[in-house]
Scaffold this active site. Structure first.
Site, short mmCIF file in Angstrom:
data_model
loop_
_atom_site.label_atom_id
_atom_site.label_comp_id
_atom_site.label_asym_id
_atom_site.label_seq_id
_atom_site.Cartn_x
_atom_site.Cartn_y
_atom_site.Cartn_z
CG ASP A 13 -2.01 -1.09 1.20
OD1 ASP A 13 -2.02 -1.65 0.37
OD2 ASP A 13 -2.19 -1.74 2.37
CD GLU A 14 4.61 -0.59 -0.30
OE1 GLU A 14 3.94 -0.70 -1.32
OE2 GLU A 14 5.20 -1.36 0.27
CE LYS A 16 2.43 -2.47 -4.32
NZ LYS A 16 2.02 -2.20 -2.83
N GLY A 40 -4.61 -4.40 -3.81
CA GLY A 40 -5.61 -3.54 -4.22
C GLY A 40 -4.86 -2.34 -4.54
CG HIS A 41 -1.87 -2.40 -7.14
ND1 HIS A 41 -0.96 -2.89 -8.01
CD2 HIS A 41 -1.65 -2.90 -5.93
CE1 HIS A 41 -0.20 -3.50 -7.24
NE2 HIS A 41 -0.68 -3.66 -5.95
CD GLN A 222 0.58 -8.93 -2.37
OE1 GLN A 222 1.31 -9.60 -3.04
NE2 GLN A 222 -0.58 -8.75 -2.75
P1 GDP Z 1 -0.83 0.29 -3.59
O1 GDP Z 1 -1.44 -1.13 -3.07
O2 GDP Z 1 0.71 0.31 -3.38
O3 GDP Z 1 -1.14 0.49 -5.01
O4 GDP Z 1 -1.45 1.44 -2.64
P2 GDP Z 1 -3.08 1.53 -2.33
O5 GDP Z 1 -3.85 1.80 -3.33
O6 GDP Z 1 -3.62 0.36 -1.61
O7 GDP Z 1 -3.04 2.56 -1.27
C1 GDP Z 1 -2.49 3.89 -1.45
C2 GDP Z 1 -3.53 4.93 -1.21
O8 GDP Z 1 -3.07 6.25 -1.12
C3 GDP Z 1 -4.45 5.03 -2.25
O9 GDP Z 1 -5.85 5.47 -1.76
C4 GDP Z 1 -3.89 6.19 -3.17
O10 GDP Z 1 -5.10 6.70 -3.87
C5 GDP Z 1 -3.35 7.12 -2.32
N1 GDP Z 1 -2.34 7.80 -2.68
C6 GDP Z 1 -1.21 7.42 -3.44
N2 GDP Z 1 -0.32 8.45 -3.50
C7 GDP Z 1 -0.83 9.37 -2.55
C8 GDP Z 1 -0.17 10.84 -2.18
O11 GDP Z 1 0.96 11.06 -2.62
N3 GDP Z 1 -0.91 11.28 -1.18
C9 GDP Z 1 -2.33 11.14 -0.75
N4 GDP Z 1 -2.73 11.67 0.22
N5 GDP Z 1 -2.70 9.89 -1.43
C10 GDP Z 1 -1.94 9.13 -2.15
P1 IMO Z 2 -0.77 -4.53 -2.35
O1 IMO Z 2 -0.52 -4.87 -3.55
C1 IMO Z 2 -1.03 -4.75 2.18
C2 IMO Z 2 -1.30 -8.65 3.86
C3 IMO Z 2 -2.23 -9.24 4.51
C4 IMO Z 2 -1.79 -10.01 5.49
C5 IMO Z 2 -0.66 -10.72 4.79
C6 IMO Z 2 -1.02 -12.21 4.16
O2 IMO Z 2 -2.37 -3.57 -2.25
O3 IMO Z 2 0.27 -3.57 -1.61
P2 IMO Z 2 -2.47 -12.75 2.07
O4 IMO Z 2 -3.97 -12.56 1.66
O5 IMO Z 2 -1.70 -12.18 1.09
O6 IMO Z 2 -2.04 -14.04 2.28
O7 IMO Z 2 -2.03 -11.99 3.45
O8 IMO Z 2 -0.26 -9.78 3.62
N1 IMO Z 2 -1.26 -8.26 2.55
C7 IMO Z 2 -1.19 -6.80 2.18
N2 IMO Z 2 -1.04 -5.95 2.69
N3 IMO Z 2 -1.04 -4.51 0.77
C8 IMO Z 2 -1.37 -5.56 0.05
O9 IMO Z 2 -1.29 -5.64 -1.28
C9 IMO Z 2 -1.24 -6.87 0.69
N4 IMO Z 2 -1.41 -8.06 0.07
C10 IMO Z 2 -1.46 -8.94 1.25
O10 IMO Z 2 -2.88 -8.04 5.20
O11 IMO Z 2 -1.17 -9.53 6.73
MG MG Z 3 -3.13 -1.83 -1.82
#
Ligand code: GDP
Ligand code: IMO
Ligand code: MG
Length: 425
Positions: A13-14, A16, A40-41, A222
């Site tokens: 959830d960085e 990506k 979840g991207h 991840q």
């Molecule tokens: P991923 O799994 O690495 O693709 O990240 P996620 O989508 O799960 O979580 C990142 C969240 O931060 C999402 O809701 C994005 O829309 C949001 N996001 C991404 N970059 C930024 C940023 O620079 N600032 C803020 N406030 N939100 C961001």
């Molecule tokens: P993205 O791509 C954050 C975590 C789960 C759990 C562990 C194992 O959006 O960054 P799993 O269902 O993979 O067997 O669960 O990994 N986890 C994530 N945490 N972002 C994700 O994906 C994750 N995918 C799995 O919460 O701790």
């Molecule tokens: Mg995510």
């Protein structure tokens, strides 16, 4: 032309999805290499918000071709739902998405086993998407692959064989109701009609495209600390999100990879159980969660939040071979009077030289912090390094130095336009 791997450098959830969307403007192909619908991207374009679980985030750029590599585990139900949703939003998928014939299929028993095995002694806090049990079958050589969808008779035999063992496990070990074999067969034999057109020998396709000079971006899911080998085992996912996984997960050899981009959140979050040395259980953690909207894009769970960890990042940069970094969510740190950065770990009063590989040690380390001044200005409309407040620049320089990373991209909001490139901080 280049082949670049994009990795999450923390616990997922960085951001990506957002950075893949930004970078894919310069790439012809975007390929996912591991994980499944546990990811979840999120990509925000204008007033639309897309959350992609299986399909690479590059799908949102119409001249990009997307590949789901052999290393990914595919839930056909989730895949078809995602395709439908994209097409409803006028995003053409047909002819732009290819799925590896060798990718493994998530079956209903994988999802069931994922949820019921969480009732055991060690809770991981999985996403419940069947990821672990599917990879178990892959490595036990019992898995069912995308290519098996093309032979209904063989598919039926494989499902029957698997169900014998799985139902015994479900009933005898977990005391749970058995699954109905015929229901699963009837459901899965129908997928060929809908999925056949996407199936391809993707390792050959990708290597031929690279031969032709096309650029490829490999999208990790991840994060490095969730890697089954290099992460905080057993609190990890069951695949290899680190850059090495990009080779096995796509069939592109290491000699063809040109660079690795790390996605680094300006603080740290984690979902699920497991050690998290810089976690904040106080009002600062709650402020990060609320201001950063830190709730899982797949499960909606609140994410655990903490200060930036440069010691962890140094480890991640080493394991992944990160060449350059995108810092995301810098805007979320606005409004903190003081911001802490973890620069090392101590154990029993001694400074650790390297990131601990076992969770028992990690549970006992004491983070060593340095405190920086915050900035009180909203930076979400800053579009250059120069326009950032001095304290934000100092923060970036400090984390770059302490983490031994080079920052090339800065993100100050979820939208495409809230991003700018810098010349290597
Ligand atoms: P991923 O799994 O690495 O693709 O990240 P996620 O989508 O799960 O979580 C990142 C969240 O931060 C999402 O809701 C994005 O829309 C949001 N996001 C991404 N970059 C930024 C940023 O620079 N600032 C803020 N406030 N939100 C961001
Ligand atoms: P993205 O791509 C954050 C975590 C789960 C759990 C562990 C194992 O959006 O960054 P799993 O269902 O993979 O067997 O669960 O990994 N986890 C994530 N945490 N972002 C994700 O994906 C994750 N995918 C799995 O919460 O701790
Ligand atoms: Mg995510």
């Amino acid at each position: 032309m280049s082949v670049t791997v994009l990795v999450g450098s923390q616990w997922g959830d960085e951001g990506k999805g957002k950075i893949v969307d930004i970078l894919s403007e310069k790439f012809k192909i975007v390929a996912r290499y591991q994980g499944g619908a546990n990811a979840g991207h999120t990509v925000e374009i204008g007033d639309k918000k897309y959350v992609l679980h299986l399909i690479p985030s590059g799908i949102l750029r119409e001249d990009v071709t997307c590949v789901i590599g052999n290393g990914v585990v595919i839930d056909p139900v989730a895949l078809l739902e995602e395709i439908e949703l994209l097409e409803k939003n006028n995003i053409k998928v047909d002819g732009r998405l290819f799925i590896s014939h060798n990718a493994h299929l998530i079956m209903p028993y994988h999802k069931l086993l994922d949820s019921i095995s969480e009732s055991g002694a060690v809770k991981i806090g999985t996403t419940g998407r069947g990821i672990g049990p599917c990879y178990i079958d892959k490595y036990a050589r019992k898995g069912i692959r995308i290519v098996d969808l093309l032979n209904r008779k063989k598919l039926e035999e494989k499902i029957r064989e698997n169900l014998k063992e799985k139902n015994a496990l479900v009933k005898k070990v977990f005391d749970h109701e058995e699954l109905n074999v015929d229901d699963i067969i009837n459901q899965y034999v129908e997928f060929d009609k809908k999925i056949e057109k996407y199936i391809k020998d993707t390792p050959t396709f990708l290597n031929e495209k690279i031969d032709e000079g096309e650029s490829v971006l490999l999208e990790g899911a991840q994060g490095a600390l969730l890697d089954v080998d290099h992460g905080t085992y057993p609190f990890v996912t069951s695949s290899s999100p680190t850059s090495g996984g990009a080779c096995t997960g796509t069939g592109i050899p290491p000699t063809r990879i040109n660079s690795v981009v790390g996605i680094v959140k300006a603080y740290v979050t984690r979902v699920g159980y497991g050690p998290f040395p810089t976690e904040l259980l106080d009002a600062d953690g709650e402020k990060l969660r609320q201001d950063g909207f830190e709730f899982g894009a797949t499960t909606g769970r609140p994410r655990r939040c903490g200060w930036y960890d440069a010691f962890l990042e140094r480890y991640s940069a080493m394991i992944n071979g990160i060449d350059s970094v995108a810092i995301t969510k810098l805007d979320v740190l606005s409004g903190f009077e003081k911001i802490k950065v973890c620069v090392g770990y101590e154990l029993n009063g001694n400074a650790l030289k390297s990131f601990p590989s076992d969770v028992d040690t990690l549970d006992h380390v004491v983070p060593v912090y340095e405190t920086l001044d915050g900035w009180n200005t909203d930076i979400s409309s800053c579009l250059s390094y120069e326009s950032l407040p001095v304290k934000a620049k100092e923060y970036l320089n400090f984390i770059a130095k302490k983490s031994k990373i080079k920052i090339d991209i800065i993100s100050v909001g979820p939208k495409r336009e809230q991003t700018f490139f810098v010349k290597g901080i």
